[in-house]
Design a protein around this motif. Structure first.
Motif, PDB file in Angstrom:
ATOM      1  N   ARG A   1      49.478  15.789   6.173  1.00 11.87           N
ATOM      2  CA  ARG A   1      50.031  15.702   7.628  1.00 11.87           C
ATOM      3  C   ARG A   1      51.602  15.807   7.542  1.00 11.87           C
ATOM      4  O   ARG A   1      52.047  16.927   8.152  1.00 11.87           O
ATOM      5  CB  ARG A   1      49.621  14.802   8.432  1.00 11.87           C
ATOM      6  N   GLU A   2      52.170  15.098   6.682  1.00 14.76           N
ATOM      7  CA  GLU A   2      53.531  15.136   6.461  1.00 14.76           C
ATOM      8  C   GLU A   2      54.054  16.552   5.862  1.00 14.76           C
ATOM      9  O   GLU A   2      55.061  17.088   6.347  1.00 14.76           O
ATOM     10  CB  GLU A   2      54.068  14.147   5.564  1.00 14.76           C
ATOM     11  N   LEU A   3      53.295  17.143   5.007  1.00 14.38           N
ATOM     12  CA  LEU A   3      53.573  18.436   4.597  1.00 14.38           C
ATOM     13  C   LEU A   3      53.654  19.543   5.671  1.00 14.38           C
ATOM     14  O   LEU A   3      54.356  20.526   5.684  1.00 14.38           O
ATOM     15  CB  LEU A   3      52.422  19.071   3.500  1.00 14.38           C
ATOM     16  N   VAL A   4      52.569  19.558   6.480  1.00 11.20           N
ATOM     17  CA  VAL A   4      52.214  20.370   7.426  1.00 11.20           C
ATOM     18  C   VAL A   4      53.677  20.281   8.645  1.00 11.20           C
ATOM     19  O   VAL A   4      54.102  21.083   8.957  1.00 11.20           O
ATOM     20  CB  VAL A   4      51.114  20.150   8.455  1.00 11.20           C
ATOM     21  N   ALA A   5      53.910  18.845   8.966  1.00 11.03           N
ATOM     22  CA  ALA A   5      55.144  18.770   9.779  1.00 11.03           C
ATOM     23  C   ALA A   5      56.306  19.228   9.154  1.00 11.03           C
ATOM     24  O   ALA A   5      57.182  19.871  10.045  1.00 11.03           O
ATOM     25  CB  ALA A   5      55.215  17.076   9.926  1.00 11.03           C
ATOM     26  N   LEU A   6      56.649  19.063   8.032  1.00  5.78           N
ATOM     27  CA  LEU A   6      57.896  19.624   7.465  1.00  5.78           C
ATOM     28  C   LEU A   6      57.850  20.976   7.089  1.00  5.78           C
ATOM     29  O   LEU A   6      58.709  21.839   7.519  1.00  5.78           O
ATOM     30  CB  LEU A   6      58.060  19.186   5.737  1.00  5.78           C
ATOM     31  N   GLY A   7      56.529  21.524   6.797  1.00  8.70           N
ATOM     32  CA  GLY A   7      56.568  23.168   6.919  1.00  8.70           C
ATOM     33  C   GLY A   7      56.825  23.652   8.458  1.00  8.70           C
ATOM     34  O   GLY A   7      57.424  24.719   8.642  1.00  8.70           O
ATOM     35  N   VAL A   8      56.198  23.236   9.403  1.00  3.00           N
ATOM     36  CA  VAL A   8      56.235  23.910  10.826  1.00  3.00           C
ATOM     37  C   VAL A   8      57.915  23.607  11.222  1.00  3.00           C
ATOM     38  O   VAL A   8      58.520  24.503  11.691  1.00  3.00           O
ATOM     39  CB  VAL A   8      55.280  22.984  11.836  1.00  3.00           C
ATOM     40  N   SER A   9      58.367  22.555  10.893  1.00  2.85           N
ATOM     41  CA  SER A   9      59.555  22.310  11.176  1.00  2.85           C
ATOM     42  C   SER A   9      60.838  23.165  10.328  1.00  2.85           C
ATOM     43  O   SER A   9      61.743  23.748  11.194  1.00  2.85           O
ATOM     44  CB  SER A   9      60.082  20.802  11.113  1.00  2.85           C
ATOM     45  N   ASN A  10      60.467  23.380   9.283  1.00  2.00           N
ATOM     46  CA  ASN A  10      61.388  24.387   8.500  1.00  2.00           C
ATOM     47  C   ASN A  10      61.086  25.840   9.043  1.00  2.00           C
ATOM     48  O   ASN A  10      62.164  26.569   9.127  1.00  2.00           O
ATOM     49  CB  ASN A  10      61.218  24.340   7.042  1.00  2.00           C
ATOM     50  N   VAL A  11      59.983  26.193   9.322  1.00  3.65           N
ATOM     51  CA  VAL A  11      59.806  27.678   9.543  1.00  3.65           C
ATOM     52  C   VAL A  11      60.290  27.973  11.136  1.00  3.65           C
ATOM     53  O   VAL A  11      61.182  28.754  11.243  1.00  3.65           O
ATOM     54  CB  VAL A  11      58.275  27.837   9.581  1.00  3.65           C
ATOM     55  N   VAL A  12      60.266  26.758  11.938  1.00  7.78           N
ATOM     56  CA  VAL A  12      60.813  27.139  13.239  1.00  7.78           C
ATOM     57  C   VAL A  12      62.339  26.981  13.124  1.00  7.78           C
ATOM     58  O   VAL A  12      62.856  27.773  13.933  1.00  7.78           O
ATOM     59  CB  VAL A  12      60.352  26.205  14.075  1.00  7.78           C
ATOM     60  N   GLY A  13      62.624  25.926  12.315  1.00 11.86           N
ATOM     61  CA  GLY A  13      64.104  25.835  12.171  1.00 11.86           C
ATOM     62  C   GLY A  13      64.868  27.287  11.729  1.00 11.86           C
ATOM     63  O   GLY A  13      66.079  27.388  11.894  1.00 11.86           O
ATOM     64  N   SER A  14      64.134  27.836  10.720  1.00 10.83           N
ATOM     65  CA  SER A  14      64.693  29.247  10.148  1.00 10.83           C
ATOM     66  C   SER A  14      65.129  30.133  11.299  1.00 10.83           C
ATOM     67  O   SER A  14      65.835  30.932  11.026  1.00 10.83           O
ATOM     68  CB  SER A  14      63.740  29.448   9.012  1.00 10.83           C
ATOM     69  N   PHE A  15      64.390  30.134  12.338  1.00 16.28           N
ATOM     70  CA  PHE A  15      64.570  30.923  13.608  1.00 16.28           C
ATOM     71  C   PHE A  15      65.917  30.502  14.234  1.00 16.28           C
ATOM     72  O   PHE A  15      66.357  31.212  15.070  1.00 16.28           O
ATOM     73  CB  PHE A  15      63.488  31.157  14.435  1.00 16.28           C
ATOM     74  N   PHE A  16      66.296  29.490  14.074  1.00 16.18           N
ATOM     75  CA  PHE A  16      67.584  28.758  14.851  1.00 16.18           C
ATOM     76  C   PHE A  16      68.696  28.509  13.889  1.00 16.18           C
ATOM     77  O   PHE A  16      69.326  27.343  14.123  1.00 16.18           O
ATOM     78  CB  PHE A  16      67.093  27.708  15.489  1.00 16.18           C
ATOM     79  N   HIS A  17      68.706  29.267  12.683  1.00 20.71           N
ATOM     80  CA  HIS A  17      70.016  29.175  11.819  1.00 20.71           C
ATOM     81  C   HIS A  17      70.229  28.005  11.157  1.00 20.71           C
ATOM     82  O   HIS A  17      71.225  27.477  10.920  1.00 20.71           O
ATOM     83  CB  HIS A  17      71.327  29.369  12.619  1.00 20.71           C
ATOM     84  N   SER A  18      68.985  27.230  10.595  1.00 22.83           N
ATOM     85  CA  SER A  18      69.033  25.926   9.861  1.00 22.83           C
ATOM     86  C   SER A  18      68.873  26.188   8.388  1.00 22.83           C
ATOM     87  O   SER A  18      68.271  27.234   8.141  1.00 22.83           O
ATOM     88  CB  SER A  18      68.069  24.875  10.603  1.00 22.83           C
ATOM     89  N   TYR A  19      69.179  25.335   7.688  1.00 22.23           N
ATOM     90  CA  TYR A  19      68.800  25.193   6.279  1.00 22.23           C
ATOM     91  C   TYR A  19      67.728  24.238   5.966  1.00 22.23           C
ATOM     92  O   TYR A  19      67.235  23.724   6.960  1.00 22.23           O
ATOM     93  CB  TYR A  19      70.004  25.101   5.322  1.00 22.23           C
ATOM     94  N   PRO A  20      66.955  24.177   5.032  1.00 22.72           N
ATOM     95  CA  PRO A  20      65.928  23.273   4.533  1.00 22.72           C
ATOM     96  C   PRO A  20      66.308  22.011   4.994  1.00 22.72           C
ATOM     97  O   PRO A  20      67.479  21.315   4.779  1.00 22.72           O
ATOM     98  CB  PRO A  20      65.870  23.354   3.305  1.00 22.72           C
ATOM     99  N   THR A  21      65.150  21.327   5.867  1.00 21.88           N
ATOM    100  CA  THR A  21      65.324  20.185   6.474  1.00 21.88           C
ATOM    101  C   THR A  21      64.310  19.137   5.888  1.00 21.88           C
ATOM    102  O   THR A  21      62.863  19.582   5.829  1.00 21.88           O
ATOM    103  CB  THR A  21      64.948  20.047   7.888  1.00 21.88           C
ATOM    104  N   PHE A  22      64.556  17.892   5.647  1.00 19.25           N
ATOM    105  CA  PHE A  22      63.670  16.943   5.089  1.00 19.25           C
ATOM    106  C   PHE A  22      63.930  15.482   5.561  1.00 19.25           C
ATOM    107  O   PHE A  22      65.179  15.494   6.178  1.00 19.25           O
ATOM    108  CB  PHE A  22      63.604  16.910   3.628  1.00 19.25           C
ATOM    109  N   GLY A  23      62.987  14.503   5.425  1.00 23.08           N
ATOM    110  CA  GLY A  23      63.327  13.021   5.842  1.00 23.08           C
ATOM    111  C   GLY A  23      64.274  12.601   5.087  1.00 23.08           C
ATOM    112  O   GLY A  23      64.841  12.780   4.057  1.00 23.08           O
ATOM    113  N   SER A  24      65.232  11.950   5.749  1.00 23.42           N
ATOM    114  CA  SER A  24      66.262  11.165   5.303  1.00 23.42           C
ATOM    115  C   SER A  24      66.080   9.721   5.087  1.00 23.42           C
ATOM    116  O   SER A  24      65.856   8.836   6.269  1.00 23.42           O
ATOM    117  CB  SER A  24      67.758  11.468   6.180  1.00 23.42           C
TER     118      SER A  24
END
Length: 716
Positions: A423-446
């Motif tokens: 589920r964390e893989l899916v959450a990271l995947g969706v957040s990065n796909v959506v973020g790519s349309f809003f000018h973001s670079y790869p995002t992960f947990g800090s």
């Protein structure tokens, strides 16, 4: 909110009606009956019943209140306590005997083959919770008790997030506003889809460094796209890769990468980040070298060009950051946890820069930062941007996922709740796909911000949404203020974050327990990453780790059994009880794991060594045994699975033993394997009297039927 709560309660009532376990289940009724054959008759002892496991979707029935217990399988697979000491094989089966619950117990693949209507019903039941996990916890959220804690945590995390977003953007070689964009949309999406209550996503030092190192590679430098357009492509590739990994259930990957490997890699990355930040801390012009040693040489050659004003500011900011952490450690007063040192450094840096006109004195400042909310735009995939950057993006997403899941498991264990790696893989995947349309670079947990959130008392992911509100305020109204932020302040923030990545306790622990192999892997990964770069270091480290996994799993564990003189004539491992009685010419062996293509040849070799030399540990130059092998009894209860290669090899071994007059039989063969044995011809080749329910029964048949027949044939 009341409607949502009513909907959730109604949903749970339906689930309880379908999945409610009975008040009591007797072992007999749960076990079912055998077919009356020798293979499925009752066992002779009273050892605890063997059970099977359910590895279904990422949200198990425990999420819906269904109990978990232990019930027996068919009687042929029950273990006889008096017959065999040790070797208990316990797995978990759902504690329910209702027909609908039995459907729930099946995996999706088996359920599709068994009942397609029930398959789609399960999809409909679970999909709302899978697509929107807050449906599981939001209706039960204690607003009066928890909302204040989440608001305070959100404010505290935002005070750290915004300065880090600006600082890490420079580490990722992208404009500062992209750091703020990365701290907004991906964070919101991740907080709505993650199963963790404490992990905070967004810009991270490790991922930012990997992105920055990738953007300065030759293929990126010669691209028609600038870093601001290349970074969203990395985010899109990472998102799609992580999403596919989650859909196909690759959440186990965090277990493949060993802890020494990760420790060596992370420590090397920390050193690389620190070396890279010496240039802005000293006020030097950026060097053109990529390798760590090239930057060290550059620092030594140009140290005389240090800008004193920049150095003094850097020392001041580092003193505040480090001093704050030391003070909190030794004087953990209640109010100190609300002091955010990164915010103090940013505010102080902006004040000094504006008041003392540091820019005119040669101190580099952040400069203009675009304001306004980012409009969605698809990443530019023309000009080979996708294919050229795919390998680097995969490395980034694997490392980012491992870092995220480590943090998620840490706080899930600490606060006693469950998370799903898939589920964390899916959450990271969706957040990065959506973020790519809003000018973001790869995002992960800090890990650093997650630890702050836990320290401040986070109760749910609502705190991430609160922190996002402050990011929106910064993007819309505060970007003119950060114009005066000294870059040396951002470098100080990055240095302290990099220092927090250093994991010397792993090194000391491995040294203390004398784990030389793991210690060598840690140091090897560290040296390779420092010497050849992050991407080569992680690839080589992963390769070595995978080779260690393959080497470990390809060496199967088998036990030669003999009659114990102390445990009521039970069958025991002769390596543990050296005076156990062995029958001359008869080999009783227990295979203690599943068989597949990687270890079946080792099993074959072990059997050959035992037949020739009397021990599977014997060297080929050892003395041969004089007693010929006449029968082999394989205790197969612990063999849970066999692939086609293993079954074919067993079939070939059976034919070879038949030609040489060696009797081969199996004890406690699992029902799931009998079909494969029948279709392959193993059971037909063995004959009807070759599958037994106990070792004693098999030995009785060998001593009363097999050996006397061989003696009579030899006599004739």
């Amino acid at each position: 909110m009341l409607n949502l709560k009513r909907w959730h309660e109604k949903y749970l009532e339906k689930l309880k009606g379908i999945l409610a376990p009975p008040s009591s289940v007797s072992p007999a009724s749960a076990a079912g009956g055998g077919d009356g054959s020798r293979n499925d008759s009752g066992s002779e002892g009273s050892e605890p019943h063997e059970t099977s496991t359910l590895l279904g979707s990422s949200s198990t029935l425990q999420d819906y209140g269904v109990g978990v217990g232990i019930v027996p399988l068919d009687p042929s697979e029950e273990e006889d306590e008096d017959e065999d000491v040790g070797g208990g094989d316990f797995i978990t089966r759902l504690d329910t005997a209702t027909p609908s619950a039995q459907m729930e117990e099946l995996s999706y693949r088996k359920l599709w083959n068994h009942d397609k209507a029930e398959f789609w019903k399960r999809i409909l039941r679970r999909s709302p919770y899978y697509l929107f996990p807050p449906l599981l916890w939001l209706p039960q959220y204690q607003w009066a008790d928890n909302i204040l804690s989440d608001i305070i945590t959100g404010v505290g995390v935002a005070c750290m997030l915004i300065p880090q977003a600006l600082a890490y953007a420079s580490l990722a070689e992208v404009p500062a506003q992209m750091g703020l964009y990365t701290a907004l949309i991906p964070v919101v999406v991740f907080s709505l889809m993650t199963t963790s209550r404490h992990v905070h996503a967004g810009p991270d030092a490790l991922a930012s460094l990997l992105v920055g190192l990738t953007l300065v590679k030759p293929h990126a430098a010669t691209s028609n796209l600038d870093p601001a357009h290349l970074a969203p492509i990395y985010s899109l590739i990472c998102g799609l890769t992580l999403l596919l990994m989650g859909i196909f259930r690759f959440g186990f990957l965090d277990n493949v990468l060993s802890r020494p490997l990760l420790a060596g890699f992370v420590n090397a990355v920390a050193v690389i980040i620190l070396v890279m930040q010496f240039e802005p801390l000293l006020g030097l012009k950026p060097s053109h070298g990529e390798a760590v040693w090239e930057k060290v040489v550059y620092l030594v050659e140009h140290v005389s060009e240090t800008h004193i004003g920049t150095l003094l500011c850097g020392v001041l900011f580092l003193f505040i950051l480090i001093g704050s952490r030391v003070y909190k450690h030794f004087f953990p007063f209640k109010w100190t946890k609300y002091v955010v040192d990164t915010l103090i450094v940013v505010v102080l840096g902006i004040g000094l820069s504006w008041g003392l006109s540091l820019e005119k004195q040669g101190v580099a400042i952040l400069g203009h930062v675009e304001s306004g909310f980012p409009l969605p735009a698809a990443p530019q995939l023309t000009g080979g941007g996708f294919a050229d950057n795919f390998p680097d993006s995969v490395v980034i997403c694997i490392i980012g996922f491992v870092e995220t899941i480590v943090a998620a498991k840490l706080y899930a264990t600490k606060h006693n709740y469950q998370i799903s790696p898939n589920r964390e893989l899916v959450a990271l995947g969706v957040s990065n796909v959506v973020g790519s349309f809003f000018h973001s670079y790869p995002t992960f947990g800090s890990l650093t911000r997650s630890s702050v959130a836990d320290f401040l008392g986070a109760k749910s992911q609502l705190y991430s949404l609160v922190s996002s509100v402050f990011v929106v305020i910064t993007i819309l109204f505060l970007t003119p203020v950060v114009y005066y932020l000294p870059r040396v302040a951002m470098s100080a923030i990055i240095c302290v974050a990099a220092a927090s990545l250093v994991e010397l306790h792993d090194l000391m622990f491995l040294w203390r327990i004398r784990a030389w192999k793991e210690l060598s892997l840690l140091l090897f990964t560290f040296v390779v990453t420092i010497a050849f770069g992050v991407d080569i270091g992680i690839f080589i480290g992963i390769g070595v780790s995978l080779l260690m996994v393959v080497n470990h799993t390809s060496v199967p564990h088998i036990s030669v059994l003999g009659k114990s003189q102390y445990h009521n004539s039970a069958w025991v491992d002769v390596m543990q009880e050296t005076d156990a009685v062995l029958d001359p010419g008869v080999l009783v062996v227990r295979i203690e794991e599943s068989l597949y293509f990687a270890n079946i040849e080792q099993i074959k070799d072990m059997f050959t060594r035992i037949e020739i030399f009397g021990s599977y540990l014997a060297h080929p130059t050892a003395m041969k045994v004089e007693e010929p092998l006449r029968a082999i009894v394989v205790h197969a209860k612990s063999i849970t699975e066999m692939d086609a290669s293993a079954i074919q090899t067993i079939y070939e071994m059976m034919l070879d033993y038949q030609k040489r007059g060696i009797f081969l039989c199996f004890v406690k063969l699992r029902s799931s394997l009998k079909k494969s044995f029948l279709l392959s011809g193993i059971i037909g080749g063995l004959g009807g009297d070759r599958i037994f329910v106990s070792t004693d029964e098999a030995m009785k048949y060998v001593n009363t039927v097999v050996l006397p027949n061989k003696k009579r044939k030899k006599h004739h």
